[in-house]
Motif scaffolding. Structure first.
Motif, short mmCIF file in Angstrom:
data_model
loop_
_atom_site.label_atom_id
_atom_site.label_comp_id
_atom_site.label_asym_id
_atom_site.label_seq_id
_atom_site.Cartn_x
_atom_site.Cartn_y
_atom_site.Cartn_z
N UNK A 183 9.37 11.05 -2.44
CA UNK A 183 10.06 11.28 -1.06
C UNK A 183 11.16 12.52 -1.36
N UNK A 184 11.95 12.54 -2.24
CA UNK A 184 12.95 13.77 -2.69
C UNK A 184 12.24 15.24 -2.57
N UNK A 185 11.10 15.35 -3.22
CA UNK A 185 10.31 16.47 -3.06
C UNK A 185 9.92 16.76 -1.57
N UNK A 186 9.40 15.84 -0.82
CA UNK A 186 9.10 16.18 0.59
C UNK A 186 10.21 16.62 1.33
N UNK A 196 13.02 17.82 0.26
CA UNK A 196 13.56 19.42 0.02
C UNK A 196 12.86 20.27 0.71
N UNK A 197 11.42 20.01 0.64
CA UNK A 197 10.45 20.98 1.23
C UNK A 197 10.92 21.20 2.75
N UNK A 198 10.90 20.04 3.33
CA UNK A 198 11.09 19.97 4.98
C UNK A 198 12.48 20.52 5.22
N UNK A 199 13.69 20.19 4.25
CA UNK A 199 14.85 20.55 4.76
C UNK A 199 15.29 22.32 4.47
N UNK A 200 14.34 22.81 3.76
CA UNK A 200 14.64 24.10 2.96
C UNK A 200 14.12 25.20 3.92
N UNK A 242 0.80 -1.14 -0.02
CA UNK A 242 0.03 -0.08 0.23
C UNK A 242 0.90 1.22 -0.22
N UNK A 243 0.32 2.45 -0.65
CA UNK A 243 1.51 3.47 -0.95
C UNK A 243 0.88 4.43 0.01
N UNK A 244 1.89 5.23 0.55
CA UNK A 244 1.67 6.18 1.42
C UNK A 244 0.69 7.44 0.93
N UNK A 245 -0.01 7.92 1.54
CA UNK A 245 -0.56 9.38 1.25
C UNK A 245 0.29 10.20 1.42
N UNK A 246 0.17 11.48 0.92
CA UNK A 246 1.30 12.71 1.15
C UNK A 246 1.41 12.96 2.56
N UNK A 247 0.26 12.95 3.37
CA UNK A 247 0.18 13.39 4.82
C UNK A 247 1.06 12.37 5.38
N UNK A 248 0.87 10.90 5.31
CA UNK A 248 1.76 9.96 5.94
C UNK A 248 3.12 10.12 5.43
N UNK A 249 3.15 10.41 4.25
CA UNK A 249 4.89 10.25 3.78
C UNK A 249 5.50 11.57 4.38
N UNK A 250 4.66 12.56 4.54
CA UNK A 250 5.35 13.87 5.22
C UNK A 250 5.58 13.59 6.90
N UNK A 251 4.73 12.86 7.36
CA UNK A 251 5.00 12.53 8.77
C UNK A 251 6.18 11.39 8.76
N UNK A 252 6.39 10.53 7.94
CA UNK A 252 7.40 9.61 8.13
C UNK A 252 8.68 10.47 7.87
N UNK A 253 8.64 11.25 6.81
CA UNK A 253 10.19 12.08 6.41
C UNK A 253 10.42 13.00 7.72
N UNK A 259 22.07 12.41 3.29
CA UNK A 259 21.81 11.63 4.25
C UNK A 259 20.56 11.14 4.61
N UNK A 260 19.56 11.88 4.55
CA UNK A 260 18.13 11.97 4.79
C UNK A 260 17.69 10.85 3.77
N UNK A 261 17.93 11.35 2.50
CA UNK A 261 17.36 10.51 1.21
C UNK A 261 17.98 9.10 1.35
N UNK A 262 19.11 8.70 1.79
CA UNK A 262 19.54 7.35 1.67
C UNK A 262 18.86 6.59 2.66
N UNK A 263 18.59 7.06 3.76
CA UNK A 263 17.87 6.51 5.06
C UNK A 263 16.35 6.18 4.61
#
Length: 148
Positions: free
Chosen positions: A139-142, A144-148, A93-104, A121-125
């Protein structure tokens, strides 16, 4: 039951139901799995490798779908779309955008990442933890958004 066995059973079902689109998609998946097993020279194929095969095949079909749509070839685009749907059934099952952001956010907190410099480092893990649950682009988009 391994993915290969599951695919074999699905192929039998598609043959009985005379579902050509599903049959073509499932045979392509089985072909890729067998190819991977051959390259591994008898070593067991891991679940991560199987998921990677499925994701790659979905991405290929999505790219083809986009090209066919751009060329106004809706007949071919429909086939690619139908095959994508068949292959997606075998992914976790694929994660929703909200679930993905929480995991990130959890991953960023655990790694102690502070800025875009820590993106690698974040992308590797994240790629290892979220394999099969989300595509790398999301994963990459979120991240980048969270780290900027």
């Amino acid at each position: 039951m391994s993915l290969e066995n599951t695919i074999s059973e699905a192929i039998k079902t598609a043959m009985r139901e005379k579902d050509k689109v599903a049959l073509d998609a499932l045979r392509a998946v089985k072909s890729q799995i067998l190819l991977l097993k051959t390259e591994a020279k008898g070593a067991e194929v891991s679940a991560e490798q199987e998921i990677a095969i499925l994701q790659r095949m979905i991405k290929q079909r999505k790219d083809s779908y986009d090209q066919f749509t751009a060329q106004n070839r809706s007949d071919l685009a429909e086939v690619e779309s139908a095959q994508m749907k068949v292959i997606e059934k075998f992914l976790p099952a694929q994660l929703s955008a909200e679930e993905l952001e929480t995991e990130m956010k959890k991953i960023i907190t655990e790694t102690g990442a502070q800025s875009a410099k820590d993106l690698g480092k974040v992308m590797g893990i994240a790629s290892k933890i979220l394999a099969g649950k989300s595509d790398g682009k999301s994963i990459s988009e979120i991240a980048k958004k969270l780290l900027s």
